[in-house]
Design an enzyme around this catalytic site. Structure first.
Site, PDB file in Angstrom:
ATOM      1  N   LYS A 103       0.860  -1.182   0.000  1.00 36.97           N
ATOM      2  CA  LYS A 103       0.000   0.000   0.000  1.00 36.97           C
ATOM      3  C   LYS A 103       0.895   1.231   0.000  1.00 36.97           C
ATOM      4  O   LYS A 103       1.905   1.260   0.721  1.00 36.97           O
ATOM      5  CB  LYS A 103      -0.903  -0.035   1.235  1.00 36.97           C
ATOM      6  CG  LYS A 103      -1.966   1.045   1.289  1.00 36.97           C
ATOM      7  CD  LYS A 103      -2.855   0.858   2.519  1.00 36.97           C
ATOM      8  CE  LYS A 103      -4.008   1.847   2.564  1.00 36.97           C
ATOM      9  NZ  LYS A 103      -4.859   1.650   3.758  1.00 36.97           N
ATOM     10  N   SER A 159      -9.709   1.327   2.676  1.00 39.40           N
ATOM     11  CA  SER A 159      -8.862   2.153   1.838  1.00 39.40           C
ATOM     12  C   SER A 159      -7.743   1.377   1.140  1.00 39.40           C
ATOM     13  O   SER A 159      -7.149   1.900   0.198  1.00 39.40           O
ATOM     14  CB  SER A 159      -8.254   3.273   2.676  1.00 39.40           C
ATOM     15  OG  SER A 159      -7.385   2.736   3.650  1.00 39.40           O
ATOM     16  N   SER A 215      -9.914  -1.119   6.862  1.00 42.94           N
ATOM     17  CA  SER A 215      -9.303  -0.906   5.541  1.00 42.94           C
ATOM     18  C   SER A 215      -8.481  -2.067   4.982  1.00 42.94           C
ATOM     19  O   SER A 215      -8.058  -2.017   3.832  1.00 42.94           O
ATOM     20  CB  SER A 215      -8.426   0.344   5.565  1.00 42.94           C
ATOM     21  OG  SER A 215      -9.233   1.488   5.599  1.00 42.94           O
TER      22      SER A 215
END
Lengths: 490, 95
Positions: A78, A153, A177
């Site tokens: 990420k 996310s 997330s």
């Protein structure tokens, strides 16, 4: 053989037996990204050169008979984990050109374990969102249906694993997330206990809630990743000085003794909850039956403050964010707007141009909640409610080993459906965000697919630092659940 | 709780944001809606309940105060948007 569809465990065996090479495996992923990422949008940066160099080095080590837990395995990160020499944007225009000079501890541990970092994945800006539509760069699409969101996310990290563009990835979870995008993309995601994995080098959103964890194809792969990234780090004062177990032994425990004797709590407040999709309800009921057939005793538990969790979270998280994001002032790093009239004006122009609408909205919410005269009414009250939520979980776990629920109340929604309705978007975090408030571990494991072909996940929560029970139950469920159409066509 | 457009602009100033005119109205409506929702917290009896201090283990963390090598300005200033030699530069602060 479809190299890009291998699990970590499978790839490791083939690499060790010299049936495949790391360069071959990494090249298969890079080809896959080249062919399909224009439509999925999982990546913000693909480090083709760095990945191939690391793969060559891994092959040399393998040829030398060396072994390491992730030697030669392609992993995506990420884009809020700092990577030396590879830009780290956090999904924000304000960090578009930011190139860290150090690695996050979790990244350093992956590299030391031999992992090949293939690239950085898309995300909601600073982790603020549940759909990856709030990225400052582009939206990510769900590989199961490109008209739908992948969740967020960590949507890029989940989509990349589901679309077979990497063998595994790291995400972060502040209110769901990791778990929610894993659920929406039909794969496995683990949010470890707060403090289990170092947050050093993670770009902060809400520091008391953020936690790094793996997104993988199988529960075994999640355990393998945890063995690499878990552990105490003196560079993160909230990292727990607690020894990390061999997480794969939780799987061996299931193989030896199954799940009999285990108690799973279902919070009575979660049953028949408004807004729960009937297909999610059915998939959860089926999952419960699978666990019961494995000998798990299902008990009713109570989390009396469930109705207040979302409200408390959306005071606390934006408050922490408004403070954390004060550092983006255009002075030390990040973009700076040049056409300013003095210092204050430079701050304002830099931040307003650099942050997207959701980030600005949360900074305003957080600043308001912390401002003079409102602190006790908002932040203080929400923090006390957090204490009550933590107490609820402590009491509930007196009567069970794990708590089960759906991950999200609905399968992935359509792109654009909730963009102008932040509150509806926030409410979709109802089953996940309490675990962040309480600091406990949570696993998302696939448990069904909707009539329209969208995956749904089972959430398994555990006591603090008891990832072992969570992984054991998740692995048992995964081995015993009816077959799940494993991979989306692209 | 209603947050007016003026309130949004005042809070934005405190947070060093210059919210675009087209967003002020929208934020006023959305933040008011979120605050209305958050009012549900007033139904909870929190008297005597301590503040949560996060989910970390409740122990102080100490370390020896030892000098360690520093990366130095050439590394530290790598990402500076504007610099003069080993210094960050900013717009003029005092007249």
């Amino acid at each position: 053989m479809e190299l890009h569809a291998l699990t970590i465990a499978q790839a490791k065996k083939l690499l060790a037996d010299r049936e495949i090479s790391s360069v071959g495996l990494v090249s298969a992923m890079l080809d896959r990204i080249e062919a399909h990422d224009a439509k999925v949008g999982a990546f913000l940066t693909v480090d083709r050169k760095g990945a191939l160099a690391a793969a060559s080095a891994a092959d040399a080590r393998l040829a030398n008979g060396e072994d390491a837990p992730l030697l030669g395995i392609p992993v995506a990160l990420k884009d809020l984990l700092c990577t030396t020499g590879v830009r780290t944007t956090c999904g924000s225009k304000i960090l578009e050109e930011f190139v860290p000079t150090y690695d996050a501890t979790s990244v350093d541990m992956l590299k030391k374990a031999g992992a090949v970092i293939i690239g950085k994945t898309n995300m909601d800006e600073f982790g603020m969102g549940s759909s990856t539509e709030n990225s400052g760069f582009h939206v990510t699409r769900n590989p199961w249906n490109l008209d739908h969101v992948p969740g967020g996310s960590s949507g890029g990290s989940a989509a990349a694993v589901a679309a077979r563009m990497c063998t595994a990835s790291l995400g972060t979870d502040t209110g769901g997330s990791i778990r929610q995008p894993a659920s929406h993309c039909g794969i496995v995601g683990l949010k470890p206990t707060y403090g289990r994995v170092s947050r050093f080098g993670l770009v902060s959103y809400a520091s008391s809630l953020d936690q790094i964890g793996p997104i993988t194809r199988t529960v075994r792969d999640a355990a393998i990743m945890m063995n690499v990234i878990a552990g105490h780090d003196p560079k993160d004062s909230t990292s727990a000085a607690v020894d990390a177990p061999d997480f794969t032994s939780a799987l061996a425990e299931f193989d030896a003794n199954g799940l009999s004797g285990m108690k799973a709590g279902i919070p009575k407040e979660y049953l028949g909850m408004e807004g729960l999709d009937p297909e999610v309800e059915k998939a959860f009921a089926d999952a419960r039956k699978v666990l019961e057939d494995l000998g798990v005793e299902i008990v009713e538990v109570s989390l009396p403050h469930t109705d207040y969790a979302v409200a408390a979270y959306y005071v606390l998280a934006p408050s922490e964010a408004s403070s954390n994001l004060a550092r983006y002032d255009g002075v030390k790093y990040g973009a700076r707007q040049k056409d300013a009239d003095g210092l204050i004006d430079m701050y304002k122009k830099t931040r307003s141009k650099g942050f997207g609408p959701e980030v600005q909205r949360r900074i305003i919410m957080g600043t308001y909640a912390l401002s003079a005269g409102y602190y006790d009414e908002y932040y203080g009250r929400a923090s006390r409610v957090r204490t009550l939520i933590m107490d609820d979980f402590a009491k509930a776990f007196e009567g069970c080993d794990i708590i089960i629920s759906p991950v999200a109340p609905t399968p992935a929604f359509k792109i654009g459906e909730n963009v102008d309705d932040p509150l509806t978007m926030y409410l979709s975090d109802i089953f996940t965000l309490s675990a962040n408030m309480a600091g406990i571990p949570g696993l998302s494991v696939p448990c069904g697919i909707s009539e329209t072909g969208l995956p749904m996940g089972l959430q398994i929560l555990g006591k603090r630092f008891d990832e072992m029970s969570v992984l054991r139950a998740g692995y048992g469920f995964e081995q015993s659940a009816p077959s799940f159409p494993g991979l989306p066509e692209l | 709780m209603k947050i007016s457009k003026d309130d949004v602009e005042h809070i934005a100033h405190l947070a060093r944001l210059e919210v675009d005119d087209s967003l002020v109205e929208k934020f006023s409506t959305q933040v008011s809606g979120i605050l209305d929702y958050i009012d549900v917290l007033k139904d909870v009896d929190v008297s005597g309940v301590p503040l949560a201090s996060g989910a970390a283990l409740q122990t102080n963390v100490f370390r020896e105060d030892r000098v360690k090598p520093s990366p130095g300005p050439s590394v530290t200033l790598t990402n500076a948007p504007d610099r003069d030699d080993d210094f960050y530069t900013v717009p003029k602060v005092v007249g």
